[in-house]
Design an enzyme around this catalytic site. Structure first.
Site, PDB file in Angstrom:
ATOM      1  N   ASP A  82       0.806  -1.221   0.000  1.00 51.96           N
ATOM      2  CA  ASP A  82       0.000   0.000   0.000  1.00 51.96           C
ATOM      3  C   ASP A  82       0.838   1.269   0.000  1.00 51.96           C
ATOM      4  O   ASP A  82       1.554   1.544   0.958  1.00 51.96           O
ATOM      5  CB  ASP A  82      -0.895  -0.035   1.253  1.00 51.96           C
ATOM      6  N   ASP A 290      -2.644   6.146  -5.099  1.00 48.91           N
ATOM      7  CA  ASP A 290      -2.822   5.121  -4.068  1.00 48.91           C
ATOM      8  C   ASP A 290      -2.996   3.724  -4.655  1.00 48.91           C
ATOM      9  O   ASP A 290      -4.044   3.383  -5.197  1.00 48.91           O
ATOM     10  CB  ASP A 290      -4.051   5.487  -3.217  1.00 48.91           C
TER      11      ASP A 290
END
Ligand SMILES: *[C@@H]1O[C@H](CO)[C@@H](O)[C@H](O)[C@H]1NC(C)=O
Ligand SMILES: *[C@@H]1O[C@H](CO)[C@@H](O)[C@H](O)[C@H]1NC(C)=O
Ligand SMILES: *[C@@H]1O[C@H](CO)[C@@H](O)[C@H](O)[C@H]1NC(C)=O
Length: 504
Positions: A82, A290
Site C-alpha cells: 500500500d 494510491d
C-alpha cells in the site's frame, strides 16, 4: 489504501514475491514481483439498486500483495502492498475474529493469508507499545509493536518494525510504504503524547545499503496481467514509453511542514478519440496516488463535469451509470499533470455489472472533500517513480511491450527523468472546478490552469480538522451511503483517527 468493503470493489490480493537478480554490485535496487488475484468470492457480491433494477457485481476484487517470512523458525504471512499508508502489520495467531479461534459474529478465514504466533518465535522482540488503526470500512486492527527476523523476497529486512494485531476483523495485513510522517506512531492519529517515527520498509532498505535513495517504482502491468512489480531504488526504462516527467509531491495539510501523503496536482482532464479532443476541465486538483485503492475518486462537482462529458447520470452512493460503450469505442481519458499527458482508455473505467447487461457504472466516483484519489484503474496506465526522499514523483505512460528489463539505480536523481514544464504550477488551495480550457495544446495547459485555479481570497489552506474531508469520504449527501464514517465530528481526535482511516 481504502478497503472498500462497503462498496463492491474490494482492493484485495494474494501474491508471490519473486526476487530478481541484481545486475551488478554497483546497481543498487531490489525488484519484487507480485501476483494480482481476483478474490472471486461471494463476499464481493454487492447488489446495487437502481430504481427497480439491480446491479450485480461479483468477483471484481483484486489486490497486490507480498509474502513475508517472519521469526525463528520462519512463519509466512501475506500482506497487502500500500502506497497510501506507512505501517506494516500482520494478523496475530490468537486473533479472536479468526474462525480457527472460534470466531465471532463476523469471523474470517485467517488461514488464507496466514497469521503469526509470536510465542513460537525465539527471536521475537516485543516493543511493548500498542498499535491501533481503523479503516474506512470500519474494519480495524489492534495489537503491539515488535521486531523479529524478517525477510521479503529473500532479502533480510529485520530492522522493520511491525505490529502483531491480536484483534482485527480485517482478513489481510498491510505493508504500508508511504512517508514515515504518516506512521501511526507519528501522531497523525492524535493519540500519542510522544509522537515519533521509525524506519519503515523503504527507509530500512536504504539504511541497509540495498538502495541508495528512498524511492521505488510501481508497475501494475496491463489490466489483464496476473503480476505486477515493485522496484525499490531503481527505474526500468522498458516499462514506459515517451518521457518520464517529474512533478512535486504537494503538501495539502497546513499543520505539517512537509507532505505526508503521496499527493500531486492534476492540472486538467480531457477526453480524446479519433474524431475529437475535448477538455473537461483545466482546473487544478490535488490527487492521491494510491495503489491500495481500485477506483478513481473526485469531489462530486468534479465528477459532475466528467459525467456531463460522458452523458452519464447519477445513480447513488457517488456512482454514475451510462450506456455500456461499444467494443469499438476509442475514447480515452487524458490526464494532464502539467505539460505532459497520461492517457487511459475509457473502457478501463467502465464497470460491467453481471446484470443488467446494457447499463454500466463509471469507475470514477464522487466523494466529498476537495481532493481526488487515483487508484489502480489509473495507475495501471502509468509508470510511477515515488521519490519519497526528494518529495517528487516521476510519471510516464506505462508500456506493456516487453518482459526485458533495462534497470538503472536511482541515485541523487531519477535516471532519464525530466522536470515537467508545469512543475512549479501546482495547486495552491481552492476547490472550485470549471469546465473548459484547453489541455490539448500543451503550451496552453499552463495558462489554462493558472487562470482557473488560485481563486483569490477564497483560497483555503486546510487545517487538521478538514484533513479528513480533503482525503475524501464517499459522497455524504447520497441517501444510500449507510456505512460512511463521518469525519467531521468536531472532535479533533475523532477527526484525526478518521483522517488516518482514509489511508487504510
Ligand atoms: C474471478 O475472475 C477471475 C479473472 O477474471 C477468474 O479467473 C476467476 O475464475 C473468477 N472467479 C470466479 C469465482 O468467478
Ligand atoms: C473463497 O471461497 C472459497 C470457497 O468457499 C474458499 O475456499 C476460499 O478460501 C475463499 N477465498 C477467500 C479469499 O476468501
Ligand atoms: C521498536 O523497538 C526498536 C528497538 O528499540 C526501535 O528501534 C523501533 O523504533 C521500535 N518500533 C516502534 C514502532 O516503536
Amino acid at each position: 489504501m481504502r478497503f472498500l468493503a462497503y462498496i463492491f470493489f474490494l482492493v484485495t490480493t494474494y501474491a508471490h514475491v519473486i526476487p530478481h537478480k541484481r545486475h551488478s554490485s554497483r546497481d543498487k535496487f531490489l525488484k519484487l514481483s507480485f501476483k494480482k488475484t481476483h478474490k472471486g468470492n461471494t463476499t464481493d457480491k454487492i447488489l446495487f439498486k437502481r430504481g427497480t433494477s439491480e446491479f450485480e457485481l461479483i468477483n471484481q476484487s483484486t489486490f497486490y500483495s507480498v509474502d513475508l517470512d517472519i521469526g525463528t523458525p520462519i512463519q509466512s504471512v501475506t500482506v497487502l502492498l500500500d502506497t497510501g499508508s506507512s505501517d506494516l502489520w500482520i494478523t496475530g495467531y490468537d486473533n479472536p475474529y479468526c474462525s480457527s479461534n472460534g470466531g465471532t459474529t463476523s469471523s474470517i478465514d485467517c488461514s488464507i493469508y496466514g497469521t503469526f504466533n509470536k510465542r513460537l518465535s525465539s527471536t521475537f522482540h516485543d516493543n511493548e507499545t500498542s498499535f491501533s488503526i481503523t479503516y474506512a470500512d470500519e474494519t480495524f486492527a489492534k495489537g503491539t509493536w515488535g521486531q523479529d527476523v524478517l525477510s521479503i523476497g529473500g532479502v533480510d529486512i529485520s530492522g522493520v518494525s511491525f505490529a502483531v494485531a491480536d484483534n482485527t476483523d480485517s482478513q489481510v495485513g498491510v505493508l504500508g510504504i508511504g512517508f514515515e510522517a504518516l506512521e501511526t506512531t507519528a501522531g497523525a492519529t492524535g493519540n500519542f503524547d510522544d509522537p515519533y517515527t521509525y524506519p519503515n520498509l523503504p527507509v530500512v532498505l536504504k539504511n541497509n545499503g540495498v538502495i541508495e535513495t528512498v524511492a521505488y517504482c510501481l508497475y501494475l502491468d496491463s489490466a489483464d496481467a496476473s503480476e505486477g512489480s515493485i522496484l525499490f531504488g531503481g527505474v526500468d526504462k522498458n516499462k514506459y514509453s515517451d518521457d518520464l516527467y517529474t512533478i512535486p509531491i504537494i503538501n495539502i495539510y497546513e499543520n505539517y511542514p512537509k507532505p505526508i501523503s503521496i499527493t500531486v496536482t492534476l492540472q486538467g482532464l480531457g477526453i480524446s478519440s479519433s474524431v475529437n479532443d475535448e477538455t473537461i476541465t483545466a482546473s487544478q486538483i490535488p490527487v492521491l496516488l494510491d495503489s491500495g485503492t481500485t477506483l478513481t475518486y473526485f469531489p462530486s462537482s468534479y465528477v459532475a463535469l466528467i459525467a456531463e462529458a460522458l452523458g452519464a447520470t447519477y445513480v447513488s452512493s457517488g456512482f454514475y451509470e451510462l450506456d455500456c460503450p461499444s467494443a469499438d469505442d476509442d475514447r480515452e481519458f487524458v490526464f494532464d499533470f502539467g505539460g505532459f499527458h497520461i492517457t487511459a482508455p475509457l473502457s478501463s473505467f467502465i464497470i460491467k455489472p453481471d446484470s443488467p447487461q446494457d447499463i454500466c457504472l463509471l469507475g470514477v466516483v464522487a466523494q466529498s472533500g476537495s481532493s481526488g484519489i487515483l487508484g489502480d484503474l489509473f495507475l495501471t496506465h502509468a509508470y510511477v517513480v515515488y521519490d519519497l526522499e526528494n518529495y517528487e514523483v516521476s510519471i510516464a505512460q506505462a508500456s506493456y511491450n516487453t518482459d526485458e528489463e533495462d534497470i538503472k539505480a536511482i541515485g541523487s536523481t531519477v535516471p532519464n527523468a525530466v522536470k515537467a514544464s508545469g512543475y512549479t504550477n501546482t495547486w495552491s488551495g481552492g476547490s472550485s472546478y470549471v469546465s473548459g480550457g484547453n489541455i490539448f495544446t500543451l503550451s496552453d495547459t499552463i495558462k489554462a490552469s493558472s487562470t482557473t485555479a488560485a481563486p483569490s481570497s477564497t483560497t483555503k489552506v486546510p487545517s487538521v480538522n478538514t484533513v479528513s474531508t480533503l482525503l475524501g469520504t464517499p459522497e455524504q449527501s447520497s441517501e444510500t451511503f449507510s456505512t460512511t464514517t463521518d469525519c467531521t465530528t468536531g472532535d479533533i481526535l475523532g477527526d484525526l483517527l478518521c483522517f488516518f482511516s482514509r489511508f487504510s
